[in-house]
Design a protein around this motif. Structure first.
Motif, PDB file in Angstrom:
ATOM      1  N   SER A 176       0.937  -1.185   0.136  1.00 56.42           N
ATOM      2  CA  SER A 176       0.030   0.021  -0.094  1.00 56.42           C
ATOM      3  C   SER A 176       0.865   1.127  -0.005  1.00 56.42           C
ATOM      4  N   ILE A 177       0.220   2.373  -0.298  1.00 58.60           N
ATOM      5  CA  ILE A 177       0.842   3.659  -0.182  1.00 58.60           C
ATOM      6  C   ILE A 177       1.478   3.909   1.349  1.00 58.60           C
ATOM      7  N   LEU A 178       0.739   3.526   2.150  1.00 63.69           N
ATOM      8  CA  LEU A 178       1.167   3.753   3.859  1.00 63.69           C
ATOM      9  C   LEU A 178       2.473   2.817   4.028  1.00 63.69           C
ATOM     10  N   SER A 179       2.360   1.502   3.498  1.00 64.87           N
ATOM     11  CA  SER A 179       3.750   0.835   3.868  1.00 64.87           C
ATOM     12  C   SER A 179       4.975   1.580   2.882  1.00 64.87           C
ATOM     13  N   GLY A 180       4.591   1.826   1.682  1.00 60.57           N
ATOM     14  CA  GLY A 180       5.650   2.383   0.944  1.00 60.57           C
ATOM     15  C   GLY A 180       6.277   3.660   1.284  1.00 60.57           C
ATOM     16  N   GLY A 181       5.141   4.551   1.796  1.00 63.09           N
ATOM     17  CA  GLY A 181       5.712   5.946   2.447  1.00 63.09           C
ATOM     18  C   GLY A 181       6.456   5.788   3.966  1.00 63.09           C
ATOM     19  N   LEU A 182       6.057   4.767   4.819  1.00 70.27           N
ATOM     20  CA  LEU A 182       6.545   4.612   5.837  1.00 70.27           C
ATOM     21  C   LEU A 182       8.120   4.001   5.536  1.00 70.27           C
ATOM     22  N   THR A 183       8.076   3.061   4.894  1.00 68.44           N
ATOM     23  CA  THR A 183       9.677   2.586   4.407  1.00 68.44           C
ATOM     24  C   THR A 183      10.285   3.558   4.006  1.00 68.44           C
ATOM     25  N   LEU A 184      10.104   4.461   2.986  1.00 67.22           N
ATOM     26  CA  LEU A 184      10.664   5.589   2.382  1.00 67.22           C
ATOM     27  C   LEU A 184      11.148   6.724   3.669  1.00 67.22           C
ATOM     28  N   ALA A 185      10.266   6.961   4.532  1.00 66.45           N
ATOM     29  CA  ALA A 185      10.546   7.855   5.544  1.00 66.45           C
ATOM     30  C   ALA A 185      11.881   7.255   6.214  1.00 66.45           C
ATOM     31  N   PHE A 186      11.834   5.919   6.534  1.00 69.71           N
ATOM     32  CA  PHE A 186      12.753   5.522   7.353  1.00 69.71           C
ATOM     33  C   PHE A 186      14.234   5.581   6.505  1.00 69.71           C
ATOM     34  N   MET A 187      14.124   5.474   5.038  1.00 73.94           N
ATOM     35  CA  MET A 187      15.116   5.565   4.244  1.00 73.94           C
ATOM     36  C   MET A 187      15.917   6.869   4.147  1.00 73.94           C
ATOM     37  N   ILE A 188      15.056   7.970   4.052  1.00 70.25           N
ATOM     38  CA  ILE A 188      15.692   9.165   3.745  1.00 70.25           C
ATOM     39  C   ILE A 188      15.770   9.855   5.118  1.00 70.25           C
ATOM     40  N   LEU A 189      15.491   9.425   6.324  1.00 71.40           N
ATOM     41  CA  LEU A 189      15.500  10.073   7.558  1.00 71.40           C
ATOM     42  C   LEU A 189      16.970  10.323   7.849  1.00 71.40           C
ATOM     43  N   PRO A 190      18.011   9.442   7.615  1.00 74.47           N
ATOM     44  CA  PRO A 190      19.654   9.582   7.832  1.00 74.47           C
ATOM     45  C   PRO A 190      20.198  10.967   6.979  1.00 74.47           C
ATOM     46  N   THR A 191      19.437  11.114   5.686  1.00 73.67           N
ATOM     47  CA  THR A 191      20.010  12.188   4.808  1.00 73.67           C
ATOM     48  C   THR A 191      19.357  13.344   5.457  1.00 73.67           C
ATOM     49  N   LEU A 192      18.196  13.388   5.892  1.00 74.24           N
ATOM     50  CA  LEU A 192      17.575  14.812   6.466  1.00 74.24           C
ATOM     51  C   LEU A 192      18.405  15.217   7.787  1.00 74.24           C
ATOM     52  N   ILE A 193      18.914  14.303   8.689  1.00 74.04           N
ATOM     53  CA  ILE A 193      19.336  14.547   9.828  1.00 74.04           C
ATOM     54  C   ILE A 193      20.732  15.177   9.639  1.00 74.04           C
ATOM     55  N   ARG A 194      21.477  14.388   8.929  1.00 76.85           N
ATOM     56  CA  ARG A 194      22.977  14.938   8.474  1.00 76.85           C
ATOM     57  C   ARG A 194      23.020  16.317   7.767  1.00 76.85           C
ATOM     58  N   THR A 195      22.117  16.407   6.649  1.00 73.04           N
ATOM     59  CA  THR A 195      22.343  17.538   6.133  1.00 73.04           C
ATOM     60  C   THR A 195      21.589  18.960   6.911  1.00 73.04           C
ATOM     61  N   ALA A 196      20.621  18.494   7.581  1.00 73.44           N
ATOM     62  CA  ALA A 196      19.978  19.665   8.359  1.00 73.44           C
ATOM     63  C   ALA A 196      20.819  19.910   9.676  1.00 73.44           C
ATOM     64  N   GLU A 197      21.752  18.997  10.153  1.00 77.81           N
ATOM     65  CA  GLU A 197      22.523  19.229  11.213  1.00 77.81           C
ATOM     66  C   GLU A 197      23.839  19.981  10.755  1.00 77.81           C
ATOM     67  N   GLU A 198      24.402  19.827   9.450  1.00 82.56           N
ATOM     68  CA  GLU A 198      25.368  20.618   8.859  1.00 82.56           C
ATOM     69  C   GLU A 198      24.879  21.860   8.706  1.00 82.56           C
ATOM     70  N   ALA A 199      23.528  22.184   8.289  1.00 82.54           N
ATOM     71  CA  ALA A 199      23.287  23.308   7.840  1.00 82.54           C
ATOM     72  C   ALA A 199      23.124  24.243   9.008  1.00 82.54           C
ATOM     73  N   ILE A 200      22.763  23.593  10.166  1.00 81.60           N
ATOM     74  CA  ILE A 200      22.603  24.367  11.488  1.00 81.60           C
ATOM     75  C   ILE A 200      23.970  24.643  12.127  1.00 81.60           C
ATOM     76  N   LEU A 201      24.989  23.840  11.716  1.00 82.00           N
ATOM     77  CA  LEU A 201      26.157  24.015  12.365  1.00 82.00           C
ATOM     78  C   LEU A 201      26.767  25.182  11.720  1.00 82.00           C
ATOM     79  N   THR A 202      26.469  25.591  10.526  1.00 83.03           N
ATOM     80  CA  THR A 202      27.283  26.613   9.816  1.00 83.03           C
ATOM     81  C   THR A 202      26.631  27.832  10.209  1.00 83.03           C
ATOM     82  N   VAL A 203      25.547  28.052  11.083  1.00 79.45           N
ATOM     83  CA  VAL A 203      25.155  29.425  11.441  1.00 79.45           C
ATOM     84  C   VAL A 203      26.172  29.937  12.399  1.00 79.45           C
TER      85      VAL A 203
END
Length: 254
Positions: free
Chosen positions: A110-137
């Protein structure tokens, strides 16, 4: 330059294939005829669900690591976990999603299963890129805010977040692009149905999966290349629109 030449060649070759019928009709004869409207809708729904779920957790974790911790063991564990998750192949995420969401939780393909799986998959990218952006302030921004009587939370919301917005959005764009282009994880969790989805529990076929199926099984190369060209155009438009919005927000904040 070679990549640009290949993209231009594909677009020139298949743009005549992308007409109103191709964009507005459902596939017929296993994809040999008709259009790809259900796959467009499925792609957007799965991607939107993944981004909506992952973004608050990713950005929230990034602010916690950058603003509230001091390099302790918990911080090292979270960063190591994020780096490890980023290195996991997408097929492994697909197997995890199939076993946990599709089978154990009974969500089915289902869409829900696919969306939850992709959320786990992109979470590391979001964390690391957002942290680097915050540290540059610059730290001076925070110090000025504190000197004016602002609290920690007010400083983060009014000063740090707007200053780090561009880097955070860049990470979000990367995550959206990965969701749209994903195949292995999606086909194991969202399925490969060609009908129009009726709810988040409906099985769908994304554009990337549709392109792979048409090309690998030799069903219709013109339709496959048309789908690929539309994927390129969609990702390009998302990048352009997002950057325009971010620039306007930055201009208003000056």
């Amino acid at each position: 330059m070679v990549l640009v030449a290949i993209i231009v060649y594909i677009l020139i070759k298949v743009l005549p294939e992308i007409g109103w019928t191709f964009l507005s009709q459902s596939p017929s004869d296993m994809g040999r005829g008709g259009g790809i409207l259900p796959t467009i809708v499925g792609t957007l729904l799965v991607t939107l669900l993944a981004v909506v779920i992952a973004t608050p957790f990713g950005i929230g974790t990034a602010f916690y690591l950058a603003e509230y911790t001091r390099g302790g063991i918990l911080t090292r564990i979270i960063r190591f976990s994020a780096d490890s998750l980023a290195a996991i192949p997408s097929i492994v995420y697909g197997l995890f999603g199939f076993i946990f969401f599709v089978t154990q939780l009974g969500l089915g393909l289902s869409i829900l299963s696919g969306g939850l799986t992709l959320a786990f998959m992109i979470l590391p990218t979001l964390i690391r890129t957002a942290e680097e952006a915050i540290l540059t302030v610059p730290q001076s921004y925070r110090e000025v805010s504190f000197s004016l009587g602002a609290t920690k939370w007010q400083t983060i919301i009014k000063v740090v977040f707007p200053s780090a917005m561009r880097g955070i959005v860049n990470g979000l764009i990367l995550s959206v692009g990965r969701c749209i282009a994903e195949t292995a994880a999606v086909v194991l969790t969202a399925g490969s149905a060609l009908h129009m989805p009726k709810s988040v529990f409906s099985s769908v076929r994304t554009m990337a999966v549709h392109f792979y199926t048409l090309a690998s099984e030799g069903i219709s190369m013109p339709k496959a290349y048309g789908t690929a060209a539309l994927l390129i155009i969609l990702i390009f438009l998302i990048n352009v629109v997002t950057n325009i919005l971010v620039n306007r927000m930055a201009a208003k904040g000056r």
